[in-house]
Design a protein around this motif. Structure first.
Motif, short mmCIF file in Angstrom:
data_model
loop_
_atom_site.label_atom_id
_atom_site.label_comp_id
_atom_site.label_asym_id
_atom_site.label_seq_id
_atom_site.Cartn_x
_atom_site.Cartn_y
_atom_site.Cartn_z
N ARG A 148 40.54 32.87 35.26
CA ARG A 148 41.79 32.88 36.01
C ARG A 148 41.61 33.64 37.32
O ARG A 148 41.02 34.71 37.36
CB ARG A 148 42.90 33.50 35.16
N ARG A 149 42.12 33.06 38.39
CA ARG A 149 41.94 33.65 39.71
C ARG A 149 43.29 33.86 40.39
O ARG A 149 44.23 33.08 40.16
CB ARG A 149 41.10 32.73 40.59
N LEU A 150 43.37 34.89 41.21
CA LEU A 150 44.53 35.06 42.09
C LEU A 150 44.03 34.85 43.51
O LEU A 150 43.13 35.56 43.97
CB LEU A 150 45.12 36.47 41.94
N ASN A 151 44.60 33.88 44.19
CA ASN A 151 44.15 33.55 45.55
C ASN A 151 42.63 33.39 45.61
O ASN A 151 41.97 33.83 46.55
CB ASN A 151 44.59 34.63 46.55
N GLY A 152 42.08 32.78 44.57
CA GLY A 152 40.65 32.49 44.55
C GLY A 152 39.77 33.61 44.01
O GLY A 152 38.58 33.41 43.80
N VAL A 153 40.36 34.79 43.78
CA VAL A 153 39.57 35.94 43.34
C VAL A 153 39.66 36.06 41.81
O VAL A 153 40.76 36.12 41.26
CB VAL A 153 40.12 37.23 43.99
N PRO A 154 38.51 36.12 41.10
CA PRO A 154 38.57 36.19 39.63
C PRO A 154 39.30 37.43 39.13
O PRO A 154 39.03 38.55 39.56
CB PRO A 154 37.09 36.27 39.22
#
Lengths: 262, 262
Positions: free
Chosen positions: A153-159
């Motif tokens: 799961r990523r937030l704005n592409g960040v894991p």
């Protein structure tokens, strides 16, 4: 106020023996930890909005301690992956840490919606015979198939997290056609069953990531992960979702309120 | 049921290229993590009362996987300090993990009283000028003295946590004559103020211990700690106790219930 190092406590008084030197070093480590904890809190509160920490001298004055202690405290935060030293600029914030609520049962996208978009890389969806501890918790016969889902799961592409999920097969099958890439399992469970979720039993642990988990999370080897085990029930009491979630320790904290009387 | 390795999922089908080999290895790591999470849960539930895990072949059959995956899963738990391999015996439990409740505000001795005796090594008690973030949270004027207490907390002699505590000076001074070695600060706060505690704001994080903290906790270098920051208020709302607690990740977990609706 001069940096009189008043955080110092049971310190030696200028003794010159090796033991005293060792004591003094231990004490600086104690003071550095104290300061690091206060600065970590500030980082979590996003208290440095321009992304730069105050100069070491300023911190030493603000916290009434020595510049050496400040340096050592910043070293601790650097080792945790929260800040970095940038030549000509100073100490900069490199990881934003988000608070996940402990007061209400919420999915990740729900929790973080103000901070950006949560996307899920679905690494696996496969029926597996339920191992005994899974069968017991989901109240299905041992060996009956359950759906196993693995997502990064990523937030704005960040894991942010690696999630291992077990669902009863009837519910799991209904989820298979859904948009798992962009939707919390919680939301899908409610839409597929037509019922609200009720409660979840959770357990939180701190675990050193194994090499492979760290690599999947794109984190340094030996990184600390916040492990969440969560067994979620529908409002009618049926357990429908058993999850083992590894949150990157440098990116997620859990916050909530506890009360003395129930 | 034979160990057909049905936990396997998006596996290659006997391809012989390096890439396929790498994929297979990655998959075994995935399966090992899956199994390790289930066994970690069993350890937390004290599901192996004789202190020995089943034989690797038995685990492979029970979890419908290969012996190699079982070995790798046990390696993960060994790296976390939970189990050890003992020649002639097998895999034995070496660390008992205790659940600290997330549902009610409780001190450590209160929480763990069935498991034994909590003792506190008081490393420091000293008045310090409150750093700004401490002053703000305890609602005292910046720079006003607060009492700083540092304790290493043990259960039956085994280190569990390193606690850094800030108390307003009026309350802190009243605590100085008390039996800090054998009593939770929570209990002392209630007896000194004559009032019950109310609520606490908590934040939980997973952090890799710095070398010095690990040494104090008698834990291996690089151990994961469960960091708890807790600001505790009296029932009348006054904040009286700001703590930064490092729990050994291999010895303490936090458990509780979350509800979907408030």
């Amino acid at each position: 106020m001069p940096p009189t190092d008043r955080i110092r406590d049971h310190a030696g008084q200028g003794a010159t023996t090796v033991a005293a030197h060792r004591t003094r070093r231990r004490l600086r480590a104690d003071r550095a930890r104290q300061l690091a904890d206060l600065l970590r809190r500030q980082l979590l509160d996003d208290a440095f909005p321009d992304g730069t920490l105050p100069h070491e001298d300023t911190l030493a004055a603000d916290y009434d301690t020595t510049r050496n202690t400040v340096r050592q405290a910043l070293d601790l935060l650097r080792a945790e992956g929260l800040v970095a030293r940038q030549p000509g600029i100073g100490t900069v914030v490199v990881a934003r840490k988000y608070a996940h609520g402990l007061d209400r049962l919420m999915g990740l996208a729900e929790t973080l919606h103000e901070h950006g978009r949560v996307t899920n890389e679905v690494r696996t969806t496969v029926p597996v015979p339920a191992p005994a501890p899974v069968a017991e918790r989901l109240r299905v016969p041992p060996g009956a198939d359950v759906l196993y889902i693995e997502r990064l799961r990523r937030l704005n592409g960040v894991p942010l997290s690696l999630d291992l999920t077990y669902l009863p097969l009837d519910i799991g099958t209904a989820l298979l056609g859904a948009d798992l890439e962009n939707t919390d399992v919680f939301r899908l469970l409610e839409s597929v069953t037509g019922r609200p979720l009720g409660h979840a039993e959770i357990t939180l642990e701190a675990v050193t990531a194994d090499a492979h988990s760290a690599a999947v999370l794109e984190a340094p080897r030996g990184t600390a992960v916040l492990m969440l085990e969560r067994l979620t029930h529908l409002a009618d009491g049926r357990p429908v979702d058993l999850e083992f979630v590894r949150f990157r320790g440098d990116r997620i904290a859990m916050s909530g309120l506890l009360h003395r009387s129930l």
